[in-house]
Design a protein around this motif. Structure first.
Motif, PDB file in Angstrom:
ATOM      1  N   LYS A 126       7.018 -18.701   2.116  1.00  0.00           N
ATOM      2  CA  LYS A 126       6.924 -19.960   1.368  1.00  0.00           C
ATOM      3  C   LYS A 126       5.458 -20.298   1.099  1.00  0.00           C
ATOM      4  O   LYS A 126       5.102 -20.719  -0.005  1.00  0.00           O
ATOM      5  CB  LYS A 126       7.610 -21.093   2.117  1.00  0.00           C
ATOM      6  CG  LYS A 126       7.553 -22.401   1.352  1.00  0.00           C
ATOM      7  CD  LYS A 126       8.715 -23.275   1.623  1.00  0.00           C
ATOM      8  CE  LYS A 126       8.681 -24.436   0.645  1.00  0.00           C
ATOM      9  NZ  LYS A 126       9.954 -25.042   0.490  1.00  0.00           N
ATOM     10  N   ALA A 127       4.607 -20.092   2.088  1.00  0.00           N
ATOM     11  CA  ALA A 127       3.176 -20.355   1.906  1.00  0.00           C
ATOM     12  C   ALA A 127       2.599 -19.441   0.819  1.00  0.00           C
ATOM     13  O   ALA A 127       1.801 -19.892  -0.012  1.00  0.00           O
ATOM     14  CB  ALA A 127       2.431 -20.153   3.223  1.00  0.00           C
ATOM     15  N   GLU A 128       3.017 -18.185   0.802  1.00  0.00           N
ATOM     16  CA  GLU A 128       2.549 -17.256  -0.232  1.00  0.00           C
ATOM     17  C   GLU A 128       2.981 -17.717  -1.618  1.00  0.00           C
ATOM     18  O   GLU A 128       2.198 -17.674  -2.570  1.00  0.00           O
ATOM     19  CB  GLU A 128       3.080 -15.844   0.038  1.00  0.00           C
ATOM     20  CG  GLU A 128       2.428 -15.161   1.222  1.00  0.00           C
ATOM     21  CD  GLU A 128       3.110 -13.844   1.599  1.00  0.00           C
ATOM     22  OE1 GLU A 128       4.073 -13.425   0.900  1.00  0.00           O
ATOM     23  OE2 GLU A 128       2.683 -13.243   2.599  1.00  0.00           O
ATOM     24  N   ARG A 129       4.232 -18.179  -1.732  1.00  0.00           N
ATOM     25  CA  ARG A 129       4.730 -18.665  -3.027  1.00  0.00           C
ATOM     26  C   ARG A 129       3.960 -19.914  -3.464  1.00  0.00           C
ATOM     27  O   ARG A 129       3.606 -20.069  -4.635  1.00  0.00           O
ATOM     28  CB  ARG A 129       6.223 -18.946  -2.962  1.00  0.00           C
ATOM     29  CG  ARG A 129       7.085 -17.711  -2.877  1.00  0.00           C
ATOM     30  CD  ARG A 129       8.563 -17.968  -3.124  1.00  0.00           C
ATOM     31  NE  ARG A 129       9.127 -19.111  -2.436  1.00  0.00           N
ATOM     32  CZ  ARG A 129       9.620 -19.090  -1.192  1.00  0.00           C
ATOM     33  NH1 ARG A 129       9.597 -17.992  -0.482  1.00  0.00           N
ATOM     34  NH2 ARG A 129      10.140 -20.181  -0.657  1.00  0.00           N
ATOM     35  N   LEU A 130       3.685 -20.818  -2.521  1.00  0.00           N
ATOM     36  CA  LEU A 130       2.937 -22.031  -2.846  1.00  0.00           C
ATOM     37  C   LEU A 130       1.507 -21.701  -3.269  1.00  0.00           C
ATOM     38  O   LEU A 130       0.975 -22.307  -4.199  1.00  0.00           O
ATOM     39  CB  LEU A 130       2.933 -23.002  -1.657  1.00  0.00           C
ATOM     40  CG  LEU A 130       4.283 -23.658  -1.339  1.00  0.00           C
ATOM     41  CD1 LEU A 130       4.196 -24.441  -0.036  1.00  0.00           C
ATOM     42  CD2 LEU A 130       4.737 -24.540  -2.482  1.00  0.00           C
ATOM     43  N   MET A 131       0.903 -20.726  -2.610  1.00  0.00           N
ATOM     44  CA  MET A 131      -0.466 -20.318  -2.956  1.00  0.00           C
ATOM     45  C   MET A 131      -0.491 -19.712  -4.357  1.00  0.00           C
ATOM     46  O   MET A 131      -1.406 -19.981  -5.129  1.00  0.00           O
ATOM     47  CB  MET A 131      -1.013 -19.317  -1.932  1.00  0.00           C
ATOM     48  CG  MET A 131      -1.221 -19.912  -0.551  1.00  0.00           C
ATOM     49  SD  MET A 131      -2.442 -21.244  -0.505  1.00  0.00           S
ATOM     50  CE  MET A 131      -3.925 -20.315  -0.736  1.00  0.00           C
ATOM     51  N   LYS A 132       0.504 -18.912  -4.682  1.00  0.00           N
ATOM     52  CA  LYS A 132       0.580 -18.338  -6.036  1.00  0.00           C
ATOM     53  C   LYS A 132       0.754 -19.429  -7.069  1.00  0.00           C
ATOM     54  O   LYS A 132       0.148 -19.369  -8.153  1.00  0.00           O
ATOM     55  CB  LYS A 132       1.743 -17.349  -6.134  1.00  0.00           C
ATOM     56  CG  LYS A 132       1.488 -16.027  -5.500  1.00  0.00           C
ATOM     57  CD  LYS A 132       2.691 -15.110  -5.673  1.00  0.00           C
ATOM     58  CE  LYS A 132       2.498 -13.813  -4.918  1.00  0.00           C
ATOM     59  NZ  LYS A 132       3.702 -12.952  -4.988  1.00  0.00           N
ATOM     60  N   ASP A 134      -0.270 -22.550  -6.800  1.00  0.00           N
ATOM     61  CA  ASP A 134      -1.544 -23.265  -6.915  1.00  0.00           C
ATOM     62  C   ASP A 134      -2.538 -22.479  -7.736  1.00  0.00           C
ATOM     63  O   ASP A 134      -3.280 -23.046  -8.535  1.00  0.00           O
ATOM     64  CB  ASP A 134      -2.131 -23.553  -5.515  1.00  0.00           C
ATOM     65  CG  ASP A 134      -1.367 -24.631  -4.767  1.00  0.00           C
ATOM     66  OD1 ASP A 134      -0.541 -25.325  -5.392  1.00  0.00           O
ATOM     67  OD2 ASP A 134      -1.589 -24.760  -3.536  1.00  0.00           O
ATOM     68  N   GLN A 135      -2.580 -21.166  -7.552  1.00  0.00           N
ATOM     69  CA  GLN A 135      -3.503 -20.315  -8.307  1.00  0.00           C
ATOM     70  C   GLN A 135      -3.123 -20.274  -9.771  1.00  0.00           C
ATOM     71  O   GLN A 135      -3.991 -20.257 -10.643  1.00  0.00           O
ATOM     72  CB  GLN A 135      -3.538 -18.899  -7.725  1.00  0.00           C
ATOM     73  CG  GLN A 135      -4.196 -18.844  -6.360  1.00  0.00           C
ATOM     74  CD  GLN A 135      -4.059 -17.477  -5.704  1.00  0.00           C
ATOM     75  OE1 GLN A 135      -3.376 -16.602  -6.210  1.00  0.00           O
ATOM     76  NE2 GLN A 135      -4.715 -17.321  -4.571  1.00  0.00           N
ATOM     77  N   ALA A 136      -1.841 -20.285 -10.075  1.00  0.00           N
ATOM     78  CA  ALA A 136      -1.394 -20.263 -11.461  1.00  0.00           C
ATOM     79  C   ALA A 136      -1.698 -21.576 -12.149  1.00  0.00           C
ATOM     80  O   ALA A 136      -1.953 -21.612 -13.360  1.00  0.00           O
ATOM     81  CB  ALA A 136       0.095 -19.964 -11.530  1.00  0.00           C
ATOM     82  N   ALA A 137      -1.703 -22.672 -11.387  1.00  0.00           N
ATOM     83  CA  ALA A 137      -1.963 -23.999 -11.974  1.00  0.00           C
ATOM     84  C   ALA A 137      -3.440 -24.184 -12.275  1.00  0.00           C
ATOM     85  O   ALA A 137      -3.796 -25.016 -13.109  1.00  0.00           O
ATOM     86  CB  ALA A 137      -1.480 -25.093 -11.021  1.00  0.00           C
ATOM     87  N   GLU A 138      -4.301 -23.440 -11.614  1.00  0.00           N
ATOM     88  CA  GLU A 138      -5.761 -23.600 -11.830  1.00  0.00           C
ATOM     89  C   GLU A 138      -6.229 -23.010 -13.109  1.00  0.00           C
ATOM     90  O   GLU A 138      -5.813 -22.263 -13.799  1.00  0.00           O
ATOM     91  CB  GLU A 138      -6.527 -22.962 -10.669  1.00  0.00           C
ATOM     92  CG  GLU A 138      -6.335 -23.700  -9.382  1.00  0.00           C
ATOM     93  CD  GLU A 138      -7.035 -23.027  -8.210  1.00  0.00           C
ATOM     94  OE1 GLU A 138      -7.659 -21.970  -8.386  1.00  0.00           O
ATOM     95  OE2 GLU A 138      -6.972 -23.573  -7.111  1.00  0.00           O
TER      96      GLU A 138
END
Length: 138
Positions: A126-132, A134-138
């Motif tokens: 779940k943390a990996e999915r959330l990090m991805k 966040d990176q896509a939103a930047e």
């Protein structure tokens, strides 16, 4: 009856299937199965049986079966996980209402380790999915 039979029969194996061509056009009017190939669902390998050369129709039927089988196994996998959730709920109820001390002694450590392992993997994924995200939103 022979008119209702498919042209191919797939004998399911753990990692795929043995493929047979169904033959009902013989003198004895018996059903004969001629093995023509082996299919591996995981890697998609199709190996002709012996010296048999696969026709385009054979290949099309096998590839169609392979695609359908992968979809079926994928849906079963999710269903199995949802059943596991149900089973965990039933297990919690059993622990709370009916389990004896001896039964709890027999299963507690194993269950706790399995649930800890599962929780760790789920949290990490779940943390990996959330990090991805966040990176896509930047």
């Amino acid at each position: 009856m022979s008119g209702d039979l498919p042209d191919y029969y797939f004998r399911i194996r753990e990692n795929g299937a043995a493929v047979f061509k169904v033959d009902t056009e013989n003198r004895q009017r018996r059903i004969e199965l001629e093995e023509i190939a082996m299919v591996n669902v995981k890697n998609g390998n199709i190996k002709p049986h012996g010296d048999h050369k696969l026709s385009p129709e054979d290949s099309a039927a096998i590839n169609g079966w392979l695609a359908d089988r992968r979809k079926l196994l994928e849906s079963r996998e999710v269903d199995d996980i949802l059943r596991a959730v149900d089973h965990l709920n039933l297990t919690a109820h059993w622990v709370q209402t009916r389990a004896s001390e001896a039964q709890l002694d027999a299963v507690t450590d194993t269950l706790l380790l399995a649930m800890h392992d599962l929780r760790s993997v789920l949290v990490r994924k779940k943390a990996e999915r959330l990090m991805k995200g966040d990176q896509a939103a930047e």
